[in-house]
Design an enzyme around this catalytic site. Structure first.
Site, PDB file in Angstrom:
ATOM      1  N   GLY A 162       0.782  -1.227   0.000  1.00  0.00           N
ATOM      2  CA  GLY A 162       0.000   0.000   0.000  1.00  0.00           C
ATOM      3  C   GLY A 162       0.815   1.279   0.000  1.00  0.00           C
ATOM      4  O   GLY A 162       0.343   2.304   0.501  1.00  0.00           O
ATOM      5  N   THR A 163       2.016   1.258  -0.602  1.00  0.00           N
ATOM      6  CA  THR A 163       2.772   2.522  -0.636  1.00  0.00           C
ATOM      7  C   THR A 163       2.102   3.528  -1.569  1.00  0.00           C
ATOM      8  O   THR A 163       2.181   4.738  -1.328  1.00  0.00           O
ATOM      9  CB  THR A 163       4.242   2.303  -1.055  1.00  0.00           C
ATOM     10  OG1 THR A 163       4.286   1.812  -2.384  1.00  0.00           O
ATOM     11  CG2 THR A 163       4.965   1.364  -0.109  1.00  0.00           C
ATOM     12  N   LEU A 223      -9.959  -7.542 -13.536  1.00  0.00           N
ATOM     13  CA  LEU A 223     -11.405  -7.335 -13.440  1.00  0.00           C
ATOM     14  C   LEU A 223     -12.067  -7.599 -14.794  1.00  0.00           C
ATOM     15  O   LEU A 223     -11.507  -7.265 -15.842  1.00  0.00           O
ATOM     16  CB  LEU A 223     -11.668  -5.906 -12.972  1.00  0.00           C
ATOM     17  CG  LEU A 223     -11.125  -5.623 -11.555  1.00  0.00           C
ATOM     18  CD1 LEU A 223     -10.970  -4.127 -11.317  1.00  0.00           C
ATOM     19  CD2 LEU A 223     -12.017  -6.258 -10.500  1.00  0.00           C
ATOM     20  N   HIS A 244       0.559   1.414 -13.152  1.00  0.00           N
ATOM     21  CA  HIS A 244       1.343   0.263 -13.623  1.00  0.00           C
ATOM     22  C   HIS A 244       2.830   0.650 -13.656  1.00  0.00           C
ATOM     23  O   HIS A 244       3.165   1.734 -14.135  1.00  0.00           O
ATOM     24  CB  HIS A 244       0.864  -0.166 -15.020  1.00  0.00           C
ATOM     25  CG  HIS A 244       1.598  -1.366 -15.515  1.00  0.00           C
ATOM     26  ND1 HIS A 244       1.310  -2.638 -15.066  1.00  0.00           N
ATOM     27  CD2 HIS A 244       2.632  -1.477 -16.377  1.00  0.00           C
ATOM     28  CE1 HIS A 244       2.145  -3.492 -15.635  1.00  0.00           C
ATOM     29  NE2 HIS A 244       2.954  -2.816 -16.434  1.00  0.00           N
TER      30      HIS A 244
HETATM   31  C1  GAR Z   1       3.265  -1.055  -7.453  1.00  0.00           C
HETATM   32  O1  GAR Z   1       4.545  -1.025  -8.009  1.00  0.00           O
HETATM   33  C2  GAR Z   1       2.209  -1.044  -8.553  1.00  0.00           C
HETATM   34  O2  GAR Z   1       2.559  -0.253  -9.639  1.00  0.00           O
HETATM   35  C3  GAR Z   1       2.202  -2.504  -8.944  1.00  0.00           C
HETATM   36  O3  GAR Z   1       2.303  -3.191  -7.724  1.00  0.00           O
HETATM   37  C4  GAR Z   1       3.011  -2.397  -6.763  1.00  0.00           C
HETATM   38  C5  GAR Z   1       2.150  -2.266  -5.529  1.00  0.00           C
HETATM   39  O4  GAR Z   1       2.850  -1.617  -4.492  1.00  0.00           O
HETATM   40  N1  GAR Z   1       1.018  -2.824  -9.679  1.00  0.00           N
HETATM   41  C6  GAR Z   1       1.012  -3.673 -10.699  1.00  0.00           C
HETATM   42  O5  GAR Z   1       1.979  -4.292 -11.062  1.00  0.00           O
HETATM   43  C7  GAR Z   1      -0.340  -3.823 -11.384  1.00  0.00           C
HETATM   44  N2  GAR Z   1      -0.171  -4.392 -12.685  1.00  0.00           N
HETATM   45  P1  GAR Z   1       2.093  -0.922  -3.272  1.00  0.00           P
HETATM   46  O6  GAR Z   1       1.130  -1.958  -2.682  1.00  0.00           O
HETATM   47  O7  GAR Z   1       3.203  -0.599  -2.313  1.00  0.00           O
HETATM   48  O8  GAR Z   1       1.385   0.301  -3.778  1.00  0.00           O
END
Ligand code: GAR
Length: 199
Positions: free
Chosen positions: A15-16, A95, A111
């Site tokens: 969740g950053t 989804l 992304h």
């Molecule tokens: C982030 O890097 C986001 O861009 C990626 O997962 C990570 C989640 O980090 N999302 C994807 O790859 C979606 N295709 P977070 O939970 O710390 O925000």
């Protein structure tokens, strides 16, 4: 009565990006929308703690538990809460068209690459950075885009480039892409869409 766009953030992990949105709301970078709800498909997600600390309602909606009712339940919760914008912030579920068309032009995803590179089915999290390094590109970055029925195929809202270093590992690259690109453009894009919806 608030005339701000009601935002729901869907998460699966650390969740950053959710934190970047909360911080942007507190600092005024996001002023046209307000985070009303956080939904996690994973009960162990640290993102849930971040929501709690920020005093934002947070619920778990597990695909494993709900099975074929997963998306219907999500739609019900989002509609009941009159959510205007859904932000996928590290939400690791694809989804269906039923869901994406119900909220057409209302779902935003971040992304960790410059779409159309290293995106689509199978490209998520660290895998995206592994693919960028193994291809040998010298520039990568992040993209915020609308979500439609094609994974990572919706209209691009914002992008930011990040240079790759010779000694980068998937982990160091992931961190830099987050710091230099994702945490910056996601709040800006959410403010832009909120303003457009309410304007
Ligand atoms: C982030 O890097 C986001 O861009 C990626 O997962 C990570 C989640 O980090 N999302 C994807 O790859 C979606 N295709 P977070 O939970 O710390 O925000």
């Amino acid at each position: 009565m608030s005339d701000k766009a009601k935002i729901a953030v869907l998460v699966s992990g650390g969740g950053t990006n959710l934190q970047a949105l909360i911080d942007a709301q507190n600092s005024g970078i996001i002023s046209s929308g307000e985070i009303k709800l956080v939904i996690s498909n994973n009960e162990g997600a640290y993102a849930l703690q971040r929501a709690k600390k920020a005093d934002i309602s947070a619920i778990v909606c597990s695909k494993k538990v709900l099975g074929s009712e997963f998306e219907n339940t999500l739609i019900e919760i989002l509609d009941e809460n009159k959510i205007d914008i859904i932000v996928l912030a590290g939400f690791m579920c694809i989804l269906s068209e039923k869901f994406t068309s119900h909220f057409a032009n209302r779902i935003v995803n971040v992304h960790p690459s410059l779409i159309p590179s290293f995106c689509g089915k199978g490209f998520y999290g660290l895998h995206v950075h592994e693919a960028a390094l193994s291809y040998g590109v010298k520039v990568t970055g992040a993209t915020v885009h609308f979500v439609n029925e094609i994974p990572d195929g919706g209209k691009i809202i914002m992008q930011k480039a990040v240079y790759i270093k010779d000694d980068d590992t998937p982990e160091t690259l992931q961190k830099r892409v987050m710091e230099e690109a994702e945490w910056k453009i996601l709040p800006l894009a959410v403010e832009k869409v909120s303003k457009e919806i309410k304007g």
